[in-house]
Enzyme design. Sequence first.
Site, PDB file in Angstrom:
ATOM      1  N   LYS A 149     -11.015  -1.395   8.457  1.00  0.00           N
ATOM      2  CA  LYS A 149     -10.496  -1.602   7.109  1.00  0.00           C
ATOM      3  C   LYS A 149      -9.082  -2.167   7.178  1.00  0.00           C
ATOM      4  CE  LYS A 149      -8.908   3.204   6.840  1.00  0.00           C
ATOM      5  NZ  LYS A 149      -8.884   4.437   6.062  1.00  0.00           N
ATOM      6  N   ARG A 198      -9.121  14.554  -1.306  1.00  0.00           N
ATOM      7  CA  ARG A 198      -8.963  13.160  -1.700  1.00  0.00           C
ATOM      8  C   ARG A 198     -10.272  12.660  -2.306  1.00  0.00           C
ATOM      9  NH1 ARG A 198      -6.988   8.999   2.872  1.00  0.00           N
ATOM     10  NH2 ARG A 198      -9.088   9.447   3.643  1.00  0.00           N
ATOM     11  N   TYR A 221      22.688 -10.865   1.199  1.00  0.00           N
ATOM     12  CA  TYR A 221      22.772 -10.487  -0.211  1.00  0.00           C
ATOM     13  C   TYR A 221      23.637  -9.241  -0.396  1.00  0.00           C
ATOM     14  CZ  TYR A 221      19.006 -13.734  -1.470  1.00  0.00           C
ATOM     15  OH  TYR A 221      18.256 -14.848  -1.688  1.00  0.00           O
ATOM     16  N   MET A 246      13.545 -11.807   1.714  1.00  0.00           N
ATOM     17  CA  MET A 246      12.100 -11.939   1.577  1.00  0.00           C
ATOM     18  C   MET A 246      11.486 -12.623   2.797  1.00  0.00           C
ATOM     19  SD  MET A 246       9.836 -13.857  -1.365  1.00  0.00           S
ATOM     20  CE  MET A 246      10.323 -12.703  -2.652  1.00  0.00           C
TER      21      MET A 246
END
Length: 809
Positions: A483, A581, A704, A753
């Site tokens: 998965k 779950r 930044y 990013m």
Amino acid sequence: MGSLLNGKVYGKKDLPVTSLSIDSRTLTPSCDTLFVALTGEQHDGHNYIAELYKRGIRAFLVSTLPDYRVFPEAGFCQVDNTLAGLQKIASAMRQLFDGEVLAITGSNGKTIVKEWIHQCLGETMRIHRSPKSYNSQVGVPLSVWGLNPEHQLALIEAGISRPGEMEKLQQVIQPDTGIFTHLGTAHQEHFESMEVKLKEKLKLFRGCQKVIYRADVHVGSRQLCSYLEDLQTEIVDWSMEGEARYKYREIGRTSSQTSMEVTLNSNNINFILPFSDDASVENALHVFTYCLEKGFPVEFVKQQIEKLEPVSMRLEILKGIMGSTLINDTYNSDTGGVLAALDLMAQQDTLSGRVVILSDLLQSGMEDRVLYSEIAALLKGKKLDLFIGIGPALSEQRALFPSSSLFYRDTEAFLKRMDRTLFHEKIILLKGSRLFGFERIAQELQLKTHQTRLETDLNAMVHNLNHFRSLLNEGVHTMVMVKALSYGSGNIEIAKLLQYHQADYLAVAFIDEGVELRKAGIHLPIMVLNPDPSGFGPMLDYMLEPEIYNLRGVEALQKILHKRGISDFPLHVKLDTGMHRLGFDEKDLGQLIPRLHDPRFRVVSVFSHLAASGDPHQDQFTRQQISRFDHMCSLLSEELGISFRKHILNSAGIERFPEAQYDIVRLGIGLHGIGKDASLKVVSSFLTTVSQIRTLAAGETVGYLRSGLTLQPSSIATIPVGYADGFHRSLSNGKGLVYVNGQPAPTIGEICMDMAMIDVSGLDVTEGDEVELFGKQQSVSELARQAGTIPYEILTSVPERVKRVYLQE
């Protein structure tokens, strides 16, 4: 053969044998192939006899005799141990060989030394060498089997992992000359001490005429030479410190080469090694020494050594243009190397065909017509759609190949006339000698992405798979989780690998993941862990098996099965034993059981999930879960009147709770090398390169929000990887480390990013150097700790825009 092996022959006798095979998956059907049915903890070659007989195999070496009357055209030689039989066959082949056999052993460097000797001497003599790193109890006899009378020199690797193995290899190889490369810690867990392991390795050289080794090495408190005295052979030593027959001295070293001096007959002779790392220098000096001992002039040896090229130990599997898959392999450019690459190609299921692009094979020592007749015969059995030959020799021998084949005099001519449409959704094997510059073809055929990549070591993954299999009781099956892009590694590629290595089941999270695997040719049973009823149609169409965990799902499945008229449909029942779950509680069983009596359903398995199997502090709770699971399974079995498979263990559970293996275990993160056992291998490496380096004064800010501050004059490197690539923003401002050329470098400023900045002050770094975020120098677990998360999240957060590269020996 029966008399050679002290075996009994049944069925057809005196069948011709010209080739050996131990692997039904890569075997090219031929009536003169002997299939050796090896047995092991997780495999038994006898299980494939009927299939191989249908494919044309007629000769079998077995330890368990089948009903041979069912196979009227076959012959069976029965022996007590088929591996021992394979080794006896190879030993007999060795005794027929009149050339020199050089055996190479050591903890490291065997393959490099072997390949470099071939690079140096391959143009002057006919050499046979072990394919890839065939140095095991099985690999060595297969290597020796390849000897033929035309060879003048055989280069055979020998590796061991346990006491008692080297004597068997010595009887197969029977070497004339030996090279001992290096003693390291590999496989040390099976030996009492380094001295014991060394003595075991040196058994290879019994009966040798000559052994080459490095003299200035100590093992424990003794010099290496003292362990060689019992061999009663000529000892050829070399050294960089102290006395030896060949005395080498380092003059200088740059980032790309090492200047050396050797003293011969009181003369000092200078030469260059085109490497600068210690391991390569040591390996190259073994080669230099051997060539001199072989009688080649020192000037010739100097020239050859200075032309040595790095040995690519692995090939790459890449995404190619137009939906193709590219297998890029420049290793072992001979018939053995071609066969190994073709075998790997055969593992890649494809609906659209296979293409081989091959250059002239250099340094073979064979006449062109003989050589390319062998290549054409190899290709004939591999069901190719297209063969492309590049080079003057292949072009001259085009008549040996199918009429549809294409030929070009050189790489430039191919690139000018290349028709990209020929490669649509094909598997492309690219195999070329370095002289032909096939990296230019690889650049054209490779799907273009940015330079950041996630490398997956398929050999390491198979090692980890087999490690967990070795922990299982007989008859316990393995379900592997693929998965979330197989934990980031790539679902289709990993599923193909697992199918090839005969995993029993795969599991995906969602229906569309399973559909994608079916479209890619995966035929293993696939369980869907969280199937949404809206996707039940495709689930049935593609024969996927759902987990059911609530009554809504059961009822929705009943409706579509009724509508389609399907009965006996396989499903897997999830029980909640404490994870809370998904799954049925014990109180739900009263409503579930009547529905499971529906003949439309067939309960394949019942399972649950452990909440904290890796945490020793939670072992009492884990055992409570296992106890609840036993109780609930007993209720279901009694009320349904059927038996079913049971499973509860995940990767950590396999390692820590062997008593709860039941019928199946589910292997997930452990496949990727994350677990308690130190023998697990690193599978994934997240790599990028340095884009730019700038020098900043003290007091400058970086990135930044100006959050990165240089406290002193600093060198700051920018790397093209950011939080959109899975490099978490929480690793900003020095919280995360990466490795550049093996040196740790902290982040500085905010991770962007698509980019990040790292502080490389004081490090030997240039633009274009490789950067590792996690891999062999820094584990994914360590990076996860720095990010305040878990390895699962780090692995699965690497998006598809990051190029996947698959490496395999």
